[in-house]
Design an enzyme around this catalytic site. Structure first.
Site, short mmCIF file in Angstrom:
data_model
loop_
_atom_site.label_atom_id
_atom_site.label_comp_id
_atom_site.label_asym_id
_atom_site.label_seq_id
_atom_site.Cartn_x
_atom_site.Cartn_y
_atom_site.Cartn_z
NE ARG A 91 -3.47 2.76 0.65
CZ ARG A 91 -4.56 3.06 1.35
NH1 ARG A 91 -5.15 2.14 2.07
NH2 ARG A 91 -5.05 4.27 1.33
NE ARG A 100 -7.43 3.13 -1.96
CZ ARG A 100 -8.36 3.89 -1.45
NH1 ARG A 100 -8.98 3.54 -0.36
NH2 ARG A 100 -8.68 5.03 -2.00
CG ASP A 103 -8.53 1.31 2.27
OD1 ASP A 103 -7.78 1.59 3.23
OD2 ASP A 103 -9.60 1.90 2.05
CG ASP A 105 -10.96 1.78 5.72
OD1 ASP A 105 -9.82 2.20 5.99
OD2 ASP A 105 -11.60 2.15 4.71
#
Length: 180
Positions: A91, A100, A103, A105
């Site tokens: 990343r 990217r 990711d 989260d």
């Protein structure tokens, strides 16, 4: 699978996305890396969803998914783990909301409400994003009533985004809990 994880754990939900390289392989590797931690147990994975980019739109489409896990890590420790996995998978943060390799989260953890310099829980924009909510709906249960209700109500509010979220396939692996 490591069975040495203590039985007291937190439940967390993670959103995953990728739009560079072999997206499905990268997301699978990220989940396998999560599962490799002795204090994390992947409980459930959504399928893969192809989604249009949001924010910075001049980029390839994303493959998104969500996972439910149990962990004995604190919220900040789990965030650190997620960032470490992102780095290991290449990343690079050049453009906000830009392309990217991966990711990860942290969306929700035990109905905690947290607002620090590095972490906000629940995730402040998850209720606005169909690309997060569609996979999340697949794995959240009524055992987590506050999140279940939030996802259910938020999907109605983002109905106009649903045309940009397309189910692709089921996740190819299943996991059995390391936590007893």
């Amino acid at each position: 699978m490591n069975s040495s994880v203590p039985s007291e754990f937190s439940e967390a939900y993670i959103a995953l996305g990728a739009n560079l390289g072999n997206r499905e392989q990268t997301l699978t590797e990220a989940i396998q890396m999560l599962e490799a931690y002795s204090d994390i147990s992947v409980i459930r994975c959504s399928g893969f969803y192809k989604t249009a980019p949001v924010g910075y739109v001049d980029q390839p489409s994303f493959l998104n998914m969500a996972v439910r896990l149990h962990t004995t890590q604190s919220p900040h420790e789990l965030l650190s783990t997620l960032l470490h996995i992102e780095n290991r998978l290449g990343r690079v943060r050049d453009i906000r909301w830009g392309p990217r390799t991966v990711d990860l989260d942290l969306l929700w953890m035990d109905d905690l409400h947290l607002n620090s310099e590095t972490l906000e829980l629940p995730h402040p924009r998850m209720h606005e994003r169909a690309f997060v909510l569609a996979p999340l709906q697949e794995i959240v249960t009524t055992e987590t009533p506050a999140l279940f209700s939030l996802v259910d109500k938020s999907l109605v509010q983002v109905a106009d985004q649903q045309q940009d979220v397309h189910y692709v396939s089921a996740f190819p692996l299943s996991f059995s809990s390391k936590l007893k």
